[in-house]
Design an enzyme around this catalytic site. Structure first.
Site, PDB file in Angstrom:
ATOM      1  N   ASP A  53      38.894  36.863  43.806  1.00  0.00           N
ATOM      2  CA  ASP A  53      39.171  38.085  44.550  1.00  0.00           C
ATOM      3  C   ASP A  53      38.447  39.262  43.917  1.00  0.00           C
ATOM      4  O   ASP A  53      38.442  39.421  42.698  1.00  0.00           O
ATOM      5  CB  ASP A  53      40.672  38.366  44.565  1.00  0.00           C
ATOM      6  CG  ASP A  53      40.983  39.679  45.258  1.00  0.00           C
ATOM      7  OD1 ASP A  53      40.904  39.721  46.503  1.00  0.00           O
ATOM      8  OD2 ASP A  53      41.265  40.668  44.558  1.00  0.00           O
ATOM      9  N   TYR A  58      36.192  48.173  42.631  1.00  0.00           N
ATOM     10  CA  TYR A  58      36.243  47.829  41.212  1.00  0.00           C
ATOM     11  C   TYR A  58      34.901  48.141  40.553  1.00  0.00           C
ATOM     12  O   TYR A  58      33.954  47.354  40.608  1.00  0.00           O
ATOM     13  CB  TYR A  58      36.586  46.359  41.025  1.00  0.00           C
ATOM     14  CG  TYR A  58      37.891  45.931  41.667  1.00  0.00           C
ATOM     15  CD1 TYR A  58      38.917  46.844  41.905  1.00  0.00           C
ATOM     16  CD2 TYR A  58      38.094  44.611  42.058  1.00  0.00           C
ATOM     17  CE1 TYR A  58      40.110  46.447  42.499  1.00  0.00           C
ATOM     18  CE2 TYR A  58      39.284  44.209  42.647  1.00  0.00           C
ATOM     19  CZ  TYR A  58      40.285  45.131  42.870  1.00  0.00           C
ATOM     20  OH  TYR A  58      41.453  44.732  43.464  1.00  0.00           O
ATOM     21  N   LYS A  84      37.372  43.234  49.894  1.00  0.00           N
ATOM     22  CA  LYS A  84      38.166  44.251  50.589  1.00  0.00           C
ATOM     23  C   LYS A  84      37.271  45.280  51.272  1.00  0.00           C
ATOM     24  O   LYS A  84      36.100  45.442  50.903  1.00  0.00           O
ATOM     25  CB  LYS A  84      39.113  44.926  49.596  1.00  0.00           C
ATOM     26  CG  LYS A  84      39.985  43.896  48.857  1.00  0.00           C
ATOM     27  CD  LYS A  84      40.864  44.539  47.819  1.00  0.00           C
ATOM     28  CE  LYS A  84      41.659  43.477  47.071  1.00  0.00           C
ATOM     29  NZ  LYS A  84      40.831  42.777  46.058  1.00  0.00           N
TER      30      LYS A  84
END
Length: 341
Positions: A53, A58, A84
């Site tokens: 993931d 990030y 995401k």
């Protein structure tokens, strides 16, 4: 012993109960050198982890770059990718103050993020992720951070509306075209997960910190709803940002901040029961959430090969059923919490 594999809800996508979470690879709190970061991912591949993931947020793309660098050398059918949408990177327009770092990240790419839950924003975000990861498809795509924790109570309603009218429709279209396999949300709050579950047709969700050995608010209504709808659950933050790994030591982190006295006290009491059973607090914290039938995988962050190996080894160590019953008897674990067999 091989890692257990579970289907991700109604999708049937097989994922290992230990997943790899890449937030630390975006230089969360501390800068990582590339070799160490890649070593953490390579150790997960060697350990048999199949779920990875990540998110553009990030390190503003750095985590995706680092994961992609390692996984490009691995057969594509041997792993499942989750990323995401909700932010895309805008390298051509730098902020006036020159600060491009996301909150809580010590480093990252010099590309400022644009918060964007629109249809076009989701499409742009996913396109950028495919390029950074170096792949032609991603199995699971989640709408990221539509919660009070990330945006505040005053703004979250507008973001929820924008996400359902924009990003959700984009992902729904891509799913119908079989470009992606599963759509969902990645959030910090169980009640917002529940709102999304009731508002749309979601396959999977990643919930951080709200179903752990320390606290179980997701058990009230969200997890039963997820089970009813066949939503496959991935859990992040099972250490509640650190305190369930470190124990109640000075400076222990709880939800990304220093733990308050009442949390330190509760964790100390939980740790005492664990030690009476010869189980470490961290091992109990890893095993407990997997007792819920809706939970498919724990997405664990790692900053090094050694940490990845420690996470993997914990899955082989047994935890006696009597530990869970003693925690319940002491009022330290909800009586209605399902526990591992």
């Amino acid at each position: 012993m091989a890692l257990e594999t579970r289907p991700l809800g109604r999708t049937g996508i097989p994922v290992t109960t230990l997943g790899f979470g890449s937030a630390p690879l975006g230089d969360l709190y501390h800068r990582l050198d590339d070799e160490t970061a890649r070593g953490a991912v390579a150790a997960a591949v060697e350990a048999g982890v199949t779920l990875y993931d990540t998110s553009p947020f990030y390190g503003h793309g750095l985590a995706e770059h680092r994961i992609g660098t390692v996984l490009r050398g691995v057969p594509r059918k041997s792993f499942v990718l989750s990323t995401k949408v909700g932010r895309w990177m805008d390298p051509l327009h730098q902020p006036a103050d020159g600060n491009t770092q996301p909150p809580n990240f010590a480093g990252g790419q010099p590309h400022p993020a644009r918060l964007d839950y629109s249809y076009d924003g989701a499409m742009r975000s996913l396109e950028q992720s495919l390029i950074r990861l170096g792949v032609d498809r991603i199995e699971i795509v989640l709408i990221h951070d539509v919660d009070v924790y990330s945006h505040g109570a005053a703004a979250v309603e507008g973001h929820f509306k924008a996400a359902m009218e924009g990003a959700y429709k984009a992902l729904e279209q891509l799913r119908s075209e079989k470009v992606i396999d599963a759509i969902g949300v990645g959030l910090n709050e169980a009640d917002m997960c529940e709102r999304f579950a009731l508002a749309g047709d979601f396959d999977a969700m990643l919930l951080a910190g709200r179903y752990s050995l320390l606290e179980q608010p997701a058990l009230d209504s969200f997890l039963p709803l997820a089970q009813e709808k066949g939503i496959g659950m991935m859990l992040g933050g099972v250490f509640n940002s650190g305190i369930l790994a470190t124990g109640p030591v000075p400076g222990a982190k709880y939800n990304y901040r220093d733990a308050p006295p009442e949390i330190l006290e509760r964790v100390a009491a939980i740790q005492k029961v664990c030690e009476a059973h010869g189980v470490t607090l961290a091992d109990a914290a890893l095993k407990f959430p997997l007792g819920h039938p809706a939970v498919a995988s724990l997405v664990m962050g790692s900053v090094s090969a050694e940490e990845t190996k420690r996470n993997r080894a914990a899955f082989d160590r047994p935890v006696p059923a009597s530990l869970w019953s003693d925690l319940k008897m002491a009022g330290l674990l909800r009586a209605d919490a399902p526990t591992p067999a």
